[in-house]
Scaffold this motif. Structure first.
Motif, PDB file in Angstrom:
ATOM      1  N   MET B   1       0.847  -1.199   0.000  1.00  0.00           N
ATOM      2  CA  MET B   1       0.000   0.000   0.000  1.00  0.00           C
ATOM      3  C   MET B   1       0.875   1.239   0.000  1.00  0.00           C
ATOM      4  O   MET B   1       1.977   1.229   0.550  1.00  0.00           O
ATOM      5  N   LYS B   2       0.342   2.279  -0.592  1.00  0.00           N
ATOM      6  CA  LYS B   2       1.091   3.540  -0.670  1.00  0.00           C
ATOM      7  C   LYS B   2       0.267   4.666  -0.051  1.00  0.00           C
ATOM      8  O   LYS B   2      -0.963   4.667  -0.131  1.00  0.00           O
ATOM      9  N   LYS B   3       1.010   5.605   0.540  1.00  0.00           N
ATOM     10  CA  LYS B   3       0.352   6.844   0.964  1.00  0.00           C
ATOM     11  C   LYS B   3       0.818   7.957   0.028  1.00  0.00           C
ATOM     12  O   LYS B   3       2.015   8.140  -0.182  1.00  0.00           O
ATOM     13  N   ILE B   4      -0.154   8.665  -0.534  1.00  0.00           N
ATOM     14  CA  ILE B   4       0.151   9.813  -1.389  1.00  0.00           C
ATOM     15  C   ILE B   4      -0.087  11.065  -0.565  1.00  0.00           C
ATOM     16  O   ILE B   4      -1.214  11.275  -0.089  1.00  0.00           O
ATOM     17  N   MET B   5       0.953  11.865  -0.386  1.00  0.00           N
ATOM     18  CA  MET B   5       0.782  13.136   0.331  1.00  0.00           C
ATOM     19  C   MET B   5       1.038  14.260  -0.662  1.00  0.00           C
ATOM     20  O   MET B   5       2.159  14.415  -1.146  1.00  0.00           O
ATOM     21  N   ALA B   6      -0.011  15.003  -0.980  1.00  0.00           N
ATOM     22  CA  ALA B   6       0.122  16.070  -1.968  1.00  0.00           C
ATOM     23  C   ALA B   6      -0.059  17.424  -1.286  1.00  0.00           C
ATOM     24  O   ALA B   6      -1.033  17.640  -0.574  1.00  0.00           O
ATOM     25  N   ILE B   7       0.917  18.337  -1.496  1.00  0.00           N
ATOM     26  CA  ILE B   7       0.793  19.719  -1.013  1.00  0.00           C
ATOM     27  C   ILE B   7       0.361  20.547  -2.224  1.00  0.00           C
ATOM     28  O   ILE B   7       1.086  20.613  -3.213  1.00  0.00           O
ATOM     29  N   VAL B   8      -0.822  21.155  -2.147  1.00  0.00           N
ATOM     30  CA  VAL B   8      -1.378  21.812  -3.343  1.00  0.00           C
ATOM     31  C   VAL B   8      -1.923  23.194  -2.995  1.00  0.00           C
ATOM     32  O   VAL B   8      -2.081  23.554  -1.830  1.00  0.00           O
ATOM     33  N   ARG B   9      -2.248  23.940  -4.063  1.00  0.00           N
ATOM     34  CA  ARG B   9      -2.888  25.249  -3.862  1.00  0.00           C
ATOM     35  C   ARG B   9      -4.297  25.038  -3.294  1.00  0.00           C
ATOM     36  O   ARG B   9      -5.038  24.180  -3.794  1.00  0.00           O
ATOM     37  N   PRO B  10      -4.698  25.853  -2.289  1.00  0.00           N
ATOM     38  CA  PRO B  10      -6.030  25.681  -1.699  1.00  0.00           C
ATOM     39  C   PRO B  10      -7.152  25.763  -2.739  1.00  0.00           C
ATOM     40  O   PRO B  10      -8.142  25.034  -2.641  1.00  0.00           O
ATOM     41  N   ASN B  11      -7.009  26.607  -3.740  1.00  0.00           N
ATOM     42  CA  ASN B  11      -8.104  26.774  -4.699  1.00  0.00           C
ATOM     43  C   ASN B  11      -8.184  25.644  -5.718  1.00  0.00           C
ATOM     44  O   ASN B  11      -9.039  25.641  -6.587  1.00  0.00           O
ATOM     45  N   LYS B  12      -7.265  24.654  -5.610  1.00  0.00           N
ATOM     46  CA  LYS B  12      -7.292  23.526  -6.550  1.00  0.00           C
ATOM     47  C   LYS B  12      -8.034  22.318  -5.982  1.00  0.00           C
ATOM     48  O   LYS B  12      -8.167  21.294  -6.652  1.00  0.00           O
ATOM     49  N   LEU B  13      -8.506  22.428  -4.749  1.00  0.00           N
ATOM     50  CA  LEU B  13      -9.101  21.257  -4.092  1.00  0.00           C
ATOM     51  C   LEU B  13     -10.284  20.689  -4.872  1.00  0.00           C
ATOM     52  O   LEU B  13     -10.383  19.472  -5.064  1.00  0.00           O
ATOM     53  N   GLY B  89       3.100  23.273  -5.792  1.00  0.00           N
ATOM     54  CA  GLY B  89       3.177  22.279  -4.732  1.00  0.00           C
ATOM     55  C   GLY B  89       3.993  21.056  -5.096  1.00  0.00           C
ATOM     56  O   GLY B  89       4.714  21.041  -6.104  1.00  0.00           O
ATOM     57  N   LYS B  90       3.861  20.018  -4.253  1.00  0.00           N
ATOM     58  CA  LYS B  90       4.649  18.791  -4.449  1.00  0.00           C
ATOM     59  C   LYS B  90       3.810  17.583  -4.054  1.00  0.00           C
ATOM     60  O   LYS B  90       2.843  17.713  -3.302  1.00  0.00           O
ATOM     61  N   ILE B  91       4.216  16.401  -4.585  1.00  0.00           N
ATOM     62  CA  ILE B  91       3.551  15.155  -4.204  1.00  0.00           C
ATOM     63  C   ILE B  91       4.609  14.191  -3.663  1.00  0.00           C
ATOM     64  O   ILE B  91       5.662  14.018  -4.273  1.00  0.00           O
ATOM     65  N   PHE B  92       4.323  13.604  -2.504  1.00  0.00           N
ATOM     66  CA  PHE B  92       5.244  12.624  -1.903  1.00  0.00           C
ATOM     67  C   PHE B  92       4.535  11.272  -1.859  1.00  0.00           C
ATOM     68  O   PHE B  92       3.345  11.192  -1.549  1.00  0.00           O
ATOM     69  N   ILE B  93       5.296  10.208  -2.179  1.00  0.00           N
ATOM     70  CA  ILE B  93       4.721   8.861  -2.161  1.00  0.00           C
ATOM     71  C   ILE B  93       5.528   8.027  -1.181  1.00  0.00           C
ATOM     72  O   ILE B  93       6.765   8.034  -1.240  1.00  0.00           O
ATOM     73  N   MET B  94       4.832   7.318  -0.266  1.00  0.00           N
ATOM     74  CA  MET B  94       5.572   6.512   0.704  1.00  0.00           C
ATOM     75  C   MET B  94       4.832   5.206   0.990  1.00  0.00           C
ATOM     76  O   MET B  94       3.632   5.086   0.751  1.00  0.00           O
ATOM     77  N   ASP B  95       5.605   4.243   1.514  1.00  0.00           N
ATOM     78  CA  ASP B  95       5.029   2.940   1.838  1.00  0.00           C
ATOM     79  C   ASP B  95       4.217   3.011   3.123  1.00  0.00           C
ATOM     80  O   ASP B  95       4.555   3.748   4.043  1.00  0.00           O
ATOM     81  N   VAL B  96       3.148   2.191   3.156  1.00  0.00           N
ATOM     82  CA  VAL B  96       2.320   2.104   4.362  1.00  0.00           C
ATOM     83  C   VAL B  96       2.391   0.670   4.865  1.00  0.00           C
ATOM     84  O   VAL B  96       2.187  -0.278   4.113  1.00  0.00           O
ATOM     85  N   GLU B  97       2.686   0.485   6.175  1.00  0.00           N
ATOM     86  CA  GLU B  97       2.835  -0.861   6.729  1.00  0.00           C
ATOM     87  C   GLU B  97       1.496  -1.549   6.968  1.00  0.00           C
ATOM     88  O   GLU B  97       1.282  -2.688   6.570  1.00  0.00           O
TER      89      GLU B  97
END
Lengths: 406, 112
Positions: B1-13, B89-97
């Motif tokens: 499983m992956k966790k996607i953490m995206a930092i984005v502009r508030p008006n893009k939600l 912004g940026k997107i980070f992808i990481m493993d989830v245990e």
């Protein structure tokens, strides 16, 4: 011989004007200031205006009014008397065509806003107890004498100084006192002025503009043509100053700001205050247009160079636009608007000299006496909060409450 | 499983939510955050003085998905959040245990 007769139309307008000027202080001025401060010091900033209003309300009727409007003593102060307004309300005397009680209530709101205005310079670092001591001392030893000089038949009135609604008494007086007090108090640790809620400040500016019609048109003391004339030039000057401030910003940065426009409005209202009721519309446009240049220059270029921390620019806006307005009435006062004033432009250069004397006298007296009061408080109970309290923000540190729980 | 953490502009939600809906991945958690990137914020002007606003408001979107869906979700967010200007912004992808659904006690893939 003219026999004084009560006019109910005049009286109704003056009661209304009194309430309008009250609205300028609370919540108008309080919001104007509170929107510009950090979110940890909002309630304290509001509180400074509210507490000043309440204290001056009491002082005015306990002993204040006669010291301004009582029989003149050597040109300096009115003779004490009528403590607690003794028998004045009951005796139904008149000032012009309105009851003395209405006149006194109207003038009380002027005293209150003058003291409250000073608070903009010292936000974020003054002890609340020191403010509660400063307000009665300053109202007594600075406001009452200066108001007597100009409006109570004192030496400046005898000299012929013109001040329709308070350019010297209210704005130069409070602006210079703000400068003196913030010099003794010294600067904030963190001088950034990022407004926590600019919307408050804009609402405050709108309420000030609205209330100022009572301030200036009410100073005609009647509901007639002079009030109408003062009303229009007040609005005209505010509009011209707002547009002029926007133009300066556009020329300098390529963009106008809402806070700049609001600052221009207040500067324009301040500048027209002594001149409303004396000048015509072209003069009001010039007064408003020039005053933003004066205040903008002071705030943007002179203040940073001199380094004094007049946090919300009380001296820059009220002091300097007040000085410009007080001088401008000596230039533009038109005998066709008001027979009581003829300025340089209508062939009376002497009026400008008298105005300069009034400006210099108010400046010097307010500055020196405010310095003495501030020093005296500093040496006794202390003026300034501790560094930890300042860093924490005054709402929590001084009042155990917070404006926001988010 | 992956966790996607995206930092984005508030008006893009809104656009991002719609795009994720369209690919069948509606679940997400949003947090209001402040941050800065290499450009260190923007400048604002108050009463003629310029102030550096070095922490700007952003939204942090968190999504946990099966490994196989990760690249599609990342591409979808990146496309929807992009303006081409500084501050996208940026997107980070990481493993989830492990993942646990609190209501039922289901684990991992069943709980996503």
């Amino acid at each position: 011989m003219v026999i004084a007769v009560l006019n109910s139309g005049d009286t109704a307008w003056m009661l209304m004007s009194t309430a309008l000027v009250m609205l300028m202080t609370i919540p108008g001025l309080a919001l104007f200031y509170a929107g510009l401060v950090k979110k940890e010091t909002v309630l304290n900033t509001l509180f400074l205006s509210f507490s000043a209003y309440a204290m001056v309300s009491i002082i005015w009727f306990v002993y204040g009014y006669p010291l301004v409007f009582g029989p003149d003593v050597h040109g300096f102060i009115g003779a004490p008397g009528d403590f607690f307004f003794h028998n004045v309300v009951e005796s139904n005397t008149l000032v012009g065509s309105i009851p003395t009680s209405v006149y006194a209530a109207f003038e009380m709101t002027f005293a209150a806003i003058t003291v409250a205005l000073i608070s903009g310079a010292i936000i974020g670092r003054m002890k609340f107890s020191a403010w509660m001591l400063f307000v009665p001392l300053w109202a007594t030893f600075v406001y009452l004498p200066v108001a007597h000089w100009v409006w109570g038949g004192g030496w400046l009135a005898q000299l012929g100084a013109l001040d329709f609604a308070g350019g010297t008494v209210v704005h130069i007086n409070s602006g210079v006192a703000a400068l003196a007090l913030c010099l003794v108090l010294r600067g904030r640790k963190d001088r950034s002025m990022l407004p926590h809620q600019l919307g408050y400040a804009i609402m405050g500016a709108g309420l000030l503009w609205f209330g100022w019609f009572g301030f200036n048109a009410g100073s005609a003391l009647s509901a007639g043509p002079l009030a109408g004339s003062a009303f229009i030039v007040t609005n005209t000057s505010a509009a011209a100053a707002m547009l002029s401030w926007m133009l300066i910003e556009y020329l300098r940065f390529g963009k106008a700001t809402m806070l700049g426009a609001a600052s221009g409005i207040v500067a324009g209202l301040v500048a027209i205050t002594p001149a409303a009721g004396f000048v015509n519309i072209p003069a009001a446009i010039v007064i408003g247009f020039v005053t933003s240049i004066v205040s903008y220059t002071a705030i943007s270029f002179i203040k940073p160079r001199l380094g004094y921390d007049d946090a919300l620019d009380v001296f820059g806006i009220h002091g300097l636009s007040g000085i410009w307005g007080a001088l401008a009435v000596g230039i533009f006062a038109s005998p066709f608007i008001n027979a009581a004033g003829t300025g340089l432009a209508y062939g009376n250069p002497g009026q400008l000299e008298i105005q300069a004397v009034a400006v210099a006298a108010t400046f010097a007296y307010s500055f020196v006496v405010t310095l003495i009061i501030a020093k005296a408080i500093d040496l006794t109970i202390g003026l300034r909060v501790s560094e930890e309290q300042e860093a924490q923000g005054l709402d929590q540190a001084l009042h155990d409450e917070a404006a926001y729980h988010i | 499983m992956k966790k996607i953490m995206a930092i984005v502009r508030p008006n893009k939600l809104e656009v991002i939510k719609e795009a994720l809906d369209d690919i069948g991945c509606p679940s997400l958690t949003v947090t209001e955050v402040k941050g800065r990137g290499r450009q260190k914020g923007i400048t604002e002007i108050y009463r003629g003085r310029e102030y550096a606003i070095d922490l700007l408001p952003k939204l942090e979107i968190n999504i946990v998905i099966p490994d196989g869906a990760a690249s599609k979700v990342v591409d979808t967010i990146a496309k929807a959040a992009r303006t081409g200007e500084i501050g996208d912004g940026k997107i980070f992808i990481m493993d989830v245990e492990q993942v646990v659904r609190i209501r039922t006690g289901e684990r991992d893939h069943d709980a996503i």
